[in-house]
Motif scaffolding. Sequence first.
Motif, PDB file in Angstrom:
ATOM      1  N   ILE A 107       4.094   7.494  -7.092  1.00  0.00           N
ATOM      2  CA  ILE A 107       5.469   7.641  -7.573  1.00  0.00           C
ATOM      3  C   ILE A 107       5.718   6.616  -8.675  1.00  0.00           C
ATOM      4  CG2 ILE A 107       7.916   7.592  -6.948  1.00  0.00           C
ATOM      5  CD1 ILE A 107       7.056   8.136  -4.039  1.00  0.00           C
ATOM      6  N   ASP A 108       6.029   7.091  -9.863  1.00  0.00           N
ATOM      7  CA  ASP A 108       6.380   6.215 -10.992  1.00  0.00           C
ATOM      8  C   ASP A 108       5.335   5.121 -11.219  1.00  0.00           C
ATOM      9  OD1 ASP A 108       8.715   7.694 -11.355  1.00  0.00           O
ATOM     10  OD2 ASP A 108       9.874   6.388 -10.025  1.00  0.00           O
ATOM     11  N   GLY A 109       4.051   5.513 -11.171  1.00  0.00           N
ATOM     12  CA  GLY A 109       2.980   4.577 -11.497  1.00  0.00           C
ATOM     13  C   GLY A 109       2.590   3.626 -10.396  1.00  0.00           C
ATOM     14  N   ARG A 110       3.157   3.793  -9.204  1.00  0.00           N
ATOM     15  CA  ARG A 110       2.788   2.956  -8.066  1.00  0.00           C
ATOM     16  C   ARG A 110       2.392   3.837  -6.889  1.00  0.00           C
ATOM     17  NH1 ARG A 110       4.917  -2.624  -7.946  1.00  0.00           N
ATOM     18  NH2 ARG A 110       5.639  -3.105 -10.068  1.00  0.00           N
ATOM     19  N   TRP A 111       1.633   3.254  -5.967  1.00  0.00           N
ATOM     20  CA  TRP A 111       1.239   3.951  -4.752  1.00  0.00           C
ATOM     21  C   TRP A 111       2.166   3.561  -3.612  1.00  0.00           C
ATOM     22  CZ3 TRP A 111      -1.940   7.897  -4.770  1.00  0.00           C
ATOM     23  CH2 TRP A 111      -2.930   7.986  -5.750  1.00  0.00           C
ATOM     24  N   TYR A 112       2.478   4.534  -2.777  1.00  0.00           N
ATOM     25  CA  TYR A 112       3.292   4.292  -1.580  1.00  0.00           C
ATOM     26  C   TYR A 112       2.633   4.963  -0.385  1.00  0.00           C
ATOM     27  CZ  TYR A 112       6.840   2.675  -4.819  1.00  0.00           C
ATOM     28  OH  TYR A 112       7.504   1.977  -5.795  1.00  0.00           O
ATOM     29  N   VAL A 113       2.635   4.269   0.729  1.00  0.00           N
ATOM     30  CA  VAL A 113       2.203   4.845   1.998  1.00  0.00           C
ATOM     31  C   VAL A 113       3.408   4.909   2.929  1.00  0.00           C
ATOM     32  CG1 VAL A 113       0.852   4.496   4.105  1.00  0.00           C
ATOM     33  CG2 VAL A 113      -0.211   4.163   1.867  1.00  0.00           C
ATOM     34  N   SER A 133       1.888  -0.413  -3.460  1.00  0.00           N
ATOM     35  CA  SER A 133       0.847  -1.097  -4.224  1.00  0.00           C
ATOM     36  C   SER A 133       1.008  -0.783  -5.700  1.00  0.00           C
ATOM     37  CB  SER A 133      -0.548  -0.664  -3.768  1.00  0.00           C
ATOM     38  OG  SER A 133      -1.546  -1.258  -4.595  1.00  0.00           O
ATOM     39  N   ALA A 134       0.939  -1.814  -6.524  1.00  0.00           N
ATOM     40  CA  ALA A 134       1.003  -1.645  -7.974  1.00  0.00           C
ATOM     41  C   ALA A 134      -0.380  -1.475  -8.581  1.00  0.00           C
ATOM     42  CB  ALA A 134       1.700  -2.852  -8.608  1.00  0.00           C
ATOM     43  N   LEU A 135      -1.452  -1.572  -7.773  1.00  0.00           N
ATOM     44  CA  LEU A 135      -2.804  -1.442  -8.287  1.00  0.00           C
ATOM     45  C   LEU A 135      -3.145   0.019  -8.539  1.00  0.00           C
ATOM     46  CD1 LEU A 135      -4.753  -4.030  -6.086  1.00  0.00           C
ATOM     47  CD2 LEU A 135      -3.625  -4.372  -8.304  1.00  0.00           C
ATOM     48  N   ALA A 136      -4.101   0.260  -9.437  1.00  0.00           N
ATOM     49  CA  ALA A 136      -4.481   1.629  -9.777  1.00  0.00           C
ATOM     50  C   ALA A 136      -5.249   2.310  -8.652  1.00  0.00           C
ATOM     51  CB  ALA A 136      -5.308   1.632 -11.064  1.00  0.00           C
ATOM     52  N   ASP A 137      -6.014   1.537  -7.886  1.00  0.00           N
ATOM     53  CA  ASP A 137      -6.854   2.091  -6.831  1.00  0.00           C
ATOM     54  C   ASP A 137      -6.207   1.830  -5.476  1.00  0.00           C
ATOM     55  OD1 ASP A 137      -8.815   2.883  -5.042  1.00  0.00           O
ATOM     56  OD2 ASP A 137     -10.464   2.055  -6.242  1.00  0.00           O
ATOM     57  N   PRO A 138      -5.760   2.870  -4.764  1.00  0.00           N
ATOM     58  CA  PRO A 138      -5.086   2.647  -3.479  1.00  0.00           C
ATOM     59  C   PRO A 138      -6.022   2.190  -2.377  1.00  0.00           C
ATOM     60  CG  PRO A 138      -5.417   4.989  -3.831  1.00  0.00           C
ATOM     61  CD  PRO A 138      -5.842   4.300  -5.112  1.00  0.00           C
ATOM     62  N   PRO A 141      -7.148  -3.169  -0.607  1.00  0.00           N
ATOM     63  CA  PRO A 141      -6.135  -3.706   0.305  1.00  0.00           C
ATOM     64  C   PRO A 141      -5.321  -4.844  -0.286  1.00  0.00           C
ATOM     65  CG  PRO A 141      -8.332  -4.399   0.982  1.00  0.00           C
ATOM     66  CD  PRO A 141      -8.522  -3.393  -0.116  1.00  0.00           C
ATOM     67  N   ALA A 142      -5.833  -5.481  -1.342  1.00  0.00           N
ATOM     68  CA  ALA A 142      -5.139  -6.634  -1.917  1.00  0.00           C
ATOM     69  C   ALA A 142      -3.803  -6.260  -2.545  1.00  0.00           C
ATOM     70  CB  ALA A 142      -6.033  -7.313  -2.956  1.00  0.00           C
ATOM     71  N   GLY A 143      -3.631  -4.984  -2.906  1.00  0.00           N
ATOM     72  CA  GLY A 143      -2.414  -4.604  -3.602  1.00  0.00           C
ATOM     73  C   GLY A 143      -1.250  -4.239  -2.713  1.00  0.00           C
ATOM     74  N   TRP A 144      -1.487  -4.073  -1.428  1.00  0.00           N
ATOM     75  CA  TRP A 144      -0.459  -3.484  -0.573  1.00  0.00           C
ATOM     76  C   TRP A 144       0.507  -4.522  -0.010  1.00  0.00           C
ATOM     77  CZ3 TRP A 144       0.504   1.480  -0.672  1.00  0.00           C
ATOM     78  CH2 TRP A 144      -0.508   2.347  -1.102  1.00  0.00           C
TER      79      TRP A 144
END
Length: 346
Positions: A107-113, A133-138, A141-144
Amino acid sequence: MTYGINRRALLLGGLGVAGLGALAAGRPAAAAAPTPPLITQRADPFITRPVTGMYYFTGSVPEYDRIIVRGAPAIAGLSTATESVIWRRPPSGRMGGHIWAPELHRIDGRWYVYFAAGDADDVFRVRMYVLESALADPRDPAGWVLRGQIATEWDSFSLDATTFAHRGRRYLIWAQSEPEIAVNSSLYIAELSNPWTLRTKPVRIATPTRSWEIQGYRVNEGPAALIRNGRVFVTFSASATDARYCLGLLTADANADLLRASSWVKNPQPVLTSNEPTGQYGPGHNSFTVGADGVTDVLVYHARDYRDITGDPLYDPNRHTRVQKLGWNADGTPSFGVPSGGAGPI
Protein backbone atom coordinates in the motif's frame (compact mmCIF):
# COMPACT_ATOMS: atom_id res chain seq x y z
CA MET A 1 -8.94 -18.12 9.27
CA THR A 2 -8.68 -20.40 12.19
CA TYR A 3 -11.45 -19.42 14.58
CA GLY A 4 -11.60 -19.66 18.34
CA ILE A 5 -14.20 -18.68 20.92
CA ASN A 6 -15.35 -20.01 24.30
CA ARG A 7 -11.91 -21.60 24.75
CA ARG A 8 -12.45 -23.59 21.60
CA ALA A 9 -11.02 -22.91 18.21
CA LEU A 10 -12.39 -23.60 14.83
CA LEU A 11 -10.02 -24.44 12.56
CA LEU A 12 -6.57 -27.00 5.80
CA GLY A 13 -4.76 -29.99 -0.72
CA GLY A 14 -3.59 -29.64 -5.62
CA LEU A 15 -3.50 -29.60 -9.68
CA GLY A 16 -1.63 -32.47 -11.33
CA VAL A 17 0.71 -32.04 -14.27
CA ALA A 18 -2.16 -32.08 -16.74
CA GLY A 19 -4.16 -29.65 -14.65
CA LEU A 20 -1.19 -27.30 -14.37
CA GLY A 21 -0.72 -27.37 -18.10
CA ALA A 22 -4.37 -26.48 -18.54
CA LEU A 23 -4.03 -23.65 -16.05
CA ALA A 24 -0.97 -22.29 -17.77
CA ALA A 25 -2.87 -22.45 -21.05
CA GLY A 26 -5.83 -20.59 -19.54
CA ARG A 27 -8.19 -23.61 -19.55
CA PRO A 28 -10.18 -24.85 -16.54
CA ALA A 29 -8.50 -27.83 -14.90
CA ALA A 30 -10.48 -31.05 -14.74
CA ALA A 31 -11.06 -32.72 -11.39
CA ALA A 32 -8.33 -35.23 -10.55
CA ALA A 33 -7.08 -37.42 -7.76
CA PRO A 34 -5.27 -35.64 -4.92
CA THR A 35 -1.83 -34.35 -5.86
CA PRO A 36 0.85 -32.69 -3.74
CA PRO A 37 -0.18 -29.26 -2.45
CA LEU A 38 1.71 -26.10 -3.25
CA ILE A 39 2.81 -25.74 0.38
CA THR A 40 2.18 -28.23 3.16
CA GLN A 41 0.95 -27.29 6.62
CA ARG A 42 0.29 -23.66 5.83
CA ALA A 43 -3.29 -22.60 6.46
CA ASP A 44 -5.13 -19.36 5.63
CA PRO A 45 -2.85 -18.86 2.61
CA PHE A 46 -2.27 -15.46 1.06
CA ILE A 47 -0.31 -14.92 -2.17
CA THR A 48 0.23 -11.41 -3.46
CA ARG A 49 -0.08 -10.33 -7.04
CA PRO A 50 3.42 -9.97 -8.53
CA VAL A 51 5.38 -7.02 -7.14
CA THR A 52 8.50 -6.11 -9.14
CA GLY A 53 8.49 -9.61 -10.59
CA MET A 54 7.99 -11.49 -7.32
CA TYR A 55 5.10 -13.35 -5.72
CA TYR A 56 5.04 -13.33 -1.92
CA PHE A 57 3.31 -15.83 0.34
CA THR A 58 2.25 -15.86 3.97
CA GLY A 59 -0.11 -18.01 6.03
CA SER A 60 -0.79 -19.54 9.42
CA VAL A 61 1.73 -22.03 10.77
CA PRO A 62 0.53 -24.98 12.91
CA GLU A 63 2.33 -23.64 16.00
CA TYR A 64 0.48 -20.28 15.74
CA ASP A 65 3.57 -18.56 17.09
CA ARG A 66 5.08 -16.54 14.22
CA ILE A 67 4.56 -14.79 10.89
CA ILE A 68 6.43 -16.08 7.86
CA VAL A 69 6.97 -14.81 4.30
CA ARG A 70 8.22 -16.60 1.18
CA GLY A 71 9.04 -15.09 -2.19
CA ALA A 72 9.53 -16.46 -5.71
CA PRO A 73 9.27 -15.20 -9.32
CA ALA A 74 6.61 -17.86 -10.07
CA ILE A 75 3.79 -19.27 -7.97
CA ALA A 76 5.24 -22.78 -8.27
CA GLY A 77 8.52 -21.54 -6.84
CA LEU A 78 6.83 -20.69 -3.55
CA SER A 79 6.69 -24.41 -2.83
CA THR A 80 10.44 -24.64 -2.18
CA ALA A 81 11.26 -21.00 -1.48
CA THR A 82 13.17 -20.16 1.68
CA GLU A 83 10.81 -19.11 4.44
CA SER A 84 11.71 -16.03 6.46
CA VAL A 85 10.32 -15.39 9.94
CA ILE A 86 9.52 -11.69 10.03
CA TRP A 87 7.84 -11.56 13.45
CA ARG A 88 7.42 -13.78 16.51
CA ARG A 89 4.87 -13.45 19.25
CA PRO A 90 6.17 -12.03 22.54
CA PRO A 91 6.67 -14.46 25.45
CA SER A 92 4.02 -12.74 27.57
CA GLY A 93 1.25 -10.20 27.49
CA ARG A 94 -0.67 -8.84 24.51
CA MET A 95 -0.22 -10.79 21.24
CA GLY A 96 1.48 -13.65 23.13
CA GLY A 97 -1.27 -16.16 22.24
CA HIS A 98 -2.41 -17.72 18.98
CA ILE A 99 -1.20 -15.90 15.85
CA TRP A 100 -3.61 -16.38 12.96
CA ALA A 101 -4.20 -15.59 9.30
CA PRO A 102 -1.57 -13.03 8.27
CA GLU A 103 -2.14 -11.17 5.00
CA LEU A 104 0.54 -9.23 3.13
CA HIS A 105 -0.43 -6.05 1.26
CA ARG A 106 1.53 -3.43 -0.68
CA ILE A 107 0.00 0.00 0.00
CA ASP A 108 1.50 3.33 -1.11
CA GLY A 109 5.02 1.92 -1.43
CA ARG A 110 5.06 0.15 1.93
CA TRP A 111 4.31 -3.39 3.06
CA TYR A 112 1.64 -4.17 5.64
CA VAL A 113 0.79 -7.42 7.38
CA TYR A 114 -2.70 -7.77 8.83
CA PHE A 115 -2.94 -10.54 11.41
CA ALA A 116 -4.92 -11.70 14.42
CA ALA A 117 -3.39 -12.48 17.81
CA GLY A 118 -4.54 -13.68 21.20
CA ASP A 119 -2.91 -12.86 24.51
CA ALA A 120 -0.41 -15.02 26.36
CA ASP A 121 -2.75 -15.50 29.32
CA ASP A 122 -5.83 -15.89 27.09
CA VAL A 123 -4.87 -17.28 23.69
CA PHE A 124 -8.42 -16.87 22.37
CA ARG A 125 -8.75 -13.20 23.30
CA VAL A 126 -8.12 -12.50 19.64
CA ARG A 127 -7.86 -9.01 18.16
CA MET A 128 -6.52 -7.60 14.86
CA TYR A 129 -3.10 -5.98 14.45
CA VAL A 130 -0.96 -4.43 11.71
CA LEU A 131 2.77 -4.58 10.97
CA GLU A 132 4.48 -2.13 8.58
CA SER A 133 7.74 -2.23 6.63
CA ALA A 134 9.28 0.49 4.48
CA LEU A 135 11.79 -1.96 2.95
CA ALA A 136 11.37 -3.21 -0.62
CA ASP A 137 11.65 -6.89 0.36
CA PRO A 138 8.96 -8.05 2.83
CA ARG A 139 11.08 -11.08 3.73
CA ASP A 140 13.56 -8.88 5.59
CA PRO A 141 12.59 -8.97 9.29
CA ALA A 142 14.63 -5.84 10.01
CA GLY A 143 12.04 -3.61 8.36
CA TRP A 144 8.96 -4.64 10.30
CA VAL A 145 7.45 -2.49 13.05
CA LEU A 146 4.16 -2.93 14.87
CA ARG A 147 1.65 -0.18 14.04
CA GLY A 148 -0.79 -1.46 16.61
CA GLN A 149 -4.26 -2.86 17.03
CA ILE A 150 -7.12 -2.09 14.69
CA ALA A 151 -9.73 -0.52 16.95
CA THR A 152 -13.30 -1.40 15.99
CA GLU A 153 -16.69 -0.49 17.39
CA TRP A 154 -16.51 -3.25 20.00
CA ASP A 155 -13.65 -4.72 22.01
CA SER A 156 -14.57 -8.28 21.09
CA PHE A 157 -13.24 -11.32 19.26
CA SER A 158 -12.09 -10.08 15.82
CA LEU A 159 -9.89 -11.53 13.12
CA ASP A 160 -9.23 -12.10 9.41
CA ALA A 161 -8.79 -8.52 8.27
CA THR A 162 -8.33 -7.94 4.55
CA THR A 163 -8.07 -4.71 2.61
CA PHE A 164 -8.75 -3.52 -0.94
CA ALA A 165 -8.97 -0.22 -2.82
CA HIS A 166 -11.92 0.72 -5.01
CA ARG A 167 -12.86 4.00 -6.70
CA GLY A 168 -10.31 6.01 -4.73
CA ARG A 169 -11.20 4.61 -1.31
CA ARG A 170 -9.54 1.91 0.75
CA TYR A 171 -11.69 -0.54 2.67
CA LEU A 172 -11.20 -3.09 5.41
CA ILE A 173 -13.36 -6.22 5.71
CA TRP A 174 -13.05 -8.49 8.74
CA ALA A 175 -14.85 -11.00 10.96
CA GLN A 176 -16.01 -10.13 14.45
CA SER A 177 -18.23 -11.33 17.26
CA GLU A 178 -20.70 -8.50 17.77
CA PRO A 179 -22.24 -8.27 21.24
CA GLU A 180 -25.89 -9.28 21.43
CA ILE A 181 -25.77 -11.25 18.18
CA ALA A 182 -25.91 -14.99 18.80
CA VAL A 183 -23.33 -16.08 16.22
CA ASN A 184 -19.61 -16.74 16.45
CA SER A 185 -18.66 -14.14 13.84
CA SER A 186 -20.17 -11.94 11.14
CA LEU A 187 -18.50 -9.89 8.39
CA TYR A 188 -18.03 -6.13 8.60
CA ILE A 189 -16.75 -3.42 6.28
CA ALA A 190 -15.42 0.08 6.92
CA GLU A 191 -13.39 2.68 5.06
CA LEU A 192 -9.81 3.21 6.26
CA SER A 193 -8.13 6.55 6.95
CA ASN A 194 -4.75 4.79 7.02
CA PRO A 195 -3.87 1.09 6.83
CA TRP A 196 -4.54 0.53 10.55
CA THR A 197 -7.31 3.04 11.37
CA LEU A 198 -11.00 2.96 10.52
CA ARG A 199 -12.43 6.15 9.02
CA THR A 200 -16.06 5.06 9.26
CA LYS A 201 -18.19 2.98 11.56
CA PRO A 202 -18.41 -0.74 10.77
CA VAL A 203 -21.27 -1.99 8.63
CA ARG A 204 -22.36 -5.60 8.99
CA ILE A 205 -22.65 -7.15 5.50
CA ALA A 206 -23.03 -10.87 6.28
CA THR A 207 -24.26 -12.99 9.18
CA PRO A 208 -24.32 -16.81 9.21
CA THR A 209 -27.94 -17.89 8.88
CA ARG A 210 -28.10 -20.52 6.12
CA SER A 211 -27.77 -24.22 6.90
CA TRP A 212 -24.30 -24.48 5.31
CA GLU A 213 -23.02 -21.57 7.44
CA ILE A 214 -23.96 -22.96 10.83
CA GLN A 215 -22.51 -26.47 10.82
CA GLY A 216 -20.69 -26.86 14.13
CA TYR A 217 -20.30 -23.12 14.57
CA ARG A 218 -22.16 -20.07 13.26
CA VAL A 219 -19.35 -18.50 11.28
CA ASN A 220 -18.68 -16.02 8.50
CA GLU A 221 -14.94 -15.30 8.36
CA GLY A 222 -11.85 -15.16 6.12
CA PRO A 223 -13.06 -12.57 3.55
CA ALA A 224 -11.22 -12.00 0.25
CA ALA A 225 -12.14 -9.37 -2.34
CA LEU A 226 -11.98 -9.55 -6.15
CA ILE A 227 -13.23 -6.76 -8.43
CA ARG A 228 -14.24 -7.93 -11.89
CA ASN A 229 -16.94 -7.41 -14.52
CA GLY A 230 -18.55 -4.39 -12.89
CA ARG A 231 -18.94 -6.09 -9.52
CA VAL A 232 -17.15 -6.47 -6.22
CA PHE A 233 -17.00 -10.11 -5.16
CA VAL A 234 -16.14 -11.09 -1.60
CA THR A 235 -15.61 -14.73 -0.72
CA PHE A 236 -15.81 -15.88 2.88
CA SER A 237 -15.57 -19.09 4.88
CA ALA A 238 -18.40 -20.66 6.86
CA SER A 239 -19.08 -23.35 9.48
CA ALA A 240 -16.62 -25.35 11.56
CA THR A 241 -13.19 -25.83 10.04
CA ASP A 242 -13.41 -29.57 9.55
CA ALA A 243 -14.85 -31.17 6.39
CA ARG A 244 -17.89 -28.88 6.75
CA TYR A 245 -15.83 -25.75 6.11
CA CYS A 246 -16.74 -24.12 2.79
CA LEU A 247 -16.64 -20.90 0.79
CA GLY A 248 -19.56 -18.52 0.36
CA LEU A 249 -19.83 -15.47 -1.88
CA LEU A 250 -21.09 -11.90 -1.49
CA THR A 251 -21.63 -9.62 -4.49
CA ALA A 252 -22.08 -5.86 -4.82
CA ASP A 253 -22.37 -3.66 -7.89
CA ALA A 254 -19.09 -1.83 -8.45
CA ASN A 255 -20.94 1.50 -8.47
CA ALA A 256 -22.88 0.80 -5.28
CA ASP A 257 -22.16 2.27 -1.88
CA LEU A 258 -20.14 -0.55 -0.35
CA LEU A 259 -20.83 0.83 3.12
CA ARG A 260 -24.53 0.02 2.81
CA ALA A 261 -25.52 -3.47 3.90
CA SER A 262 -28.24 -3.52 1.24
CA SER A 263 -25.56 -3.30 -1.49
CA TRP A 264 -24.41 -6.83 -0.74
CA VAL A 265 -26.15 -10.02 -1.88
CA LYS A 266 -25.18 -13.44 -0.53
CA ASN A 267 -25.23 -16.48 -2.82
CA PRO A 268 -27.87 -18.89 -1.52
CA GLN A 269 -25.47 -21.84 -1.81
CA PRO A 270 -21.74 -22.23 -1.05
CA VAL A 271 -19.36 -21.87 -3.99
CA LEU A 272 -16.63 -24.33 -2.92
CA THR A 273 -17.16 -27.38 -0.72
CA SER A 274 -15.51 -30.67 0.24
CA ASN A 275 -15.19 -33.06 -2.68
CA GLU A 276 -14.76 -36.79 -2.14
CA PRO A 277 -13.68 -37.67 -5.73
CA THR A 278 -10.73 -35.29 -5.51
CA GLY A 279 -10.04 -36.10 -1.87
CA GLN A 280 -10.20 -32.48 -0.71
CA TYR A 281 -11.99 -31.62 2.52
CA GLY A 282 -12.82 -28.34 4.23
CA PRO A 283 -11.67 -25.91 1.52
CA GLY A 284 -11.61 -22.42 2.90
CA HIS A 285 -9.95 -19.18 3.87
CA ASN A 286 -8.91 -18.23 0.38
CA SER A 287 -7.13 -15.37 -1.32
CA PHE A 288 -6.76 -14.39 -4.99
CA THR A 289 -3.76 -13.74 -7.19
CA VAL A 290 -3.04 -13.82 -10.93
CA GLY A 291 -1.07 -16.19 -13.12
CA ALA A 292 2.18 -15.50 -14.94
CA ASP A 293 0.25 -13.91 -17.81
CA GLY A 294 -1.00 -11.20 -15.45
CA VAL A 295 -4.59 -11.96 -16.47
CA THR A 296 -5.58 -15.45 -15.34
CA ASP A 297 -7.29 -15.30 -11.95
CA VAL A 298 -5.96 -17.86 -9.47
CA LEU A 299 -7.77 -19.12 -6.39
CA VAL A 300 -5.58 -19.80 -3.36
CA TYR A 301 -7.07 -21.77 -0.47
CA HIS A 302 -6.37 -24.42 2.12
CA ALA A 303 -7.84 -27.91 2.45
CA ARG A 304 -7.12 -31.25 4.07
CA ASP A 305 -6.50 -34.53 2.26
CA TYR A 306 -8.82 -36.47 4.60
CA ARG A 307 -12.26 -36.09 6.10
CA ASP A 308 -11.89 -37.51 9.59
CA ILE A 309 -9.90 -35.65 12.23
CA THR A 310 -8.78 -36.98 15.59
CA GLY A 311 -9.23 -34.42 18.35
CA ASP A 312 -9.71 -30.69 18.00
CA PRO A 313 -9.32 -29.47 14.38
CA LEU A 314 -7.35 -26.54 15.75
CA TYR A 315 -4.43 -28.84 16.46
CA ASP A 316 -4.56 -30.86 13.27
CA PRO A 317 -1.64 -29.39 11.27
CA ASN A 318 -2.54 -30.68 7.82
CA ARG A 319 -4.33 -27.79 6.21
CA HIS A 320 -2.32 -27.37 3.03
CA THR A 321 -2.04 -24.45 0.61
CA ARG A 322 -3.51 -25.22 -2.82
CA VAL A 323 -4.04 -23.22 -6.00
CA GLN A 324 -6.22 -23.56 -9.05
CA LYS A 325 -7.58 -21.44 -11.87
CA LEU A 326 -10.69 -19.42 -11.11
CA GLY A 327 -13.14 -19.71 -13.97
CA TRP A 328 -15.80 -17.23 -15.08
CA ASN A 329 -19.40 -17.83 -16.06
CA ALA A 330 -21.08 -16.23 -19.06
CA ASP A 331 -22.89 -13.78 -16.75
CA GLY A 332 -19.58 -12.47 -15.38
CA THR A 333 -19.72 -14.28 -12.03
CA PRO A 334 -16.84 -16.44 -10.79
CA SER A 335 -16.92 -20.21 -11.30
CA PHE A 336 -15.08 -22.05 -8.55
CA GLY A 337 -15.71 -25.63 -9.63
CA VAL A 338 -14.45 -28.27 -7.19
CA PRO A 339 -11.33 -28.19 -5.00
CA SER A 340 -8.86 -29.91 -7.29
CA GLY A 341 -5.81 -28.18 -5.86
CA GLY A 342 -2.25 -28.60 -7.10
CA ALA A 343 1.13 -26.99 -7.53
CA GLY A 344 3.28 -26.07 -10.50
CA PRO A 345 3.99 -23.48 -13.20
CA ILE A 346 0.92 -21.26 -13.25
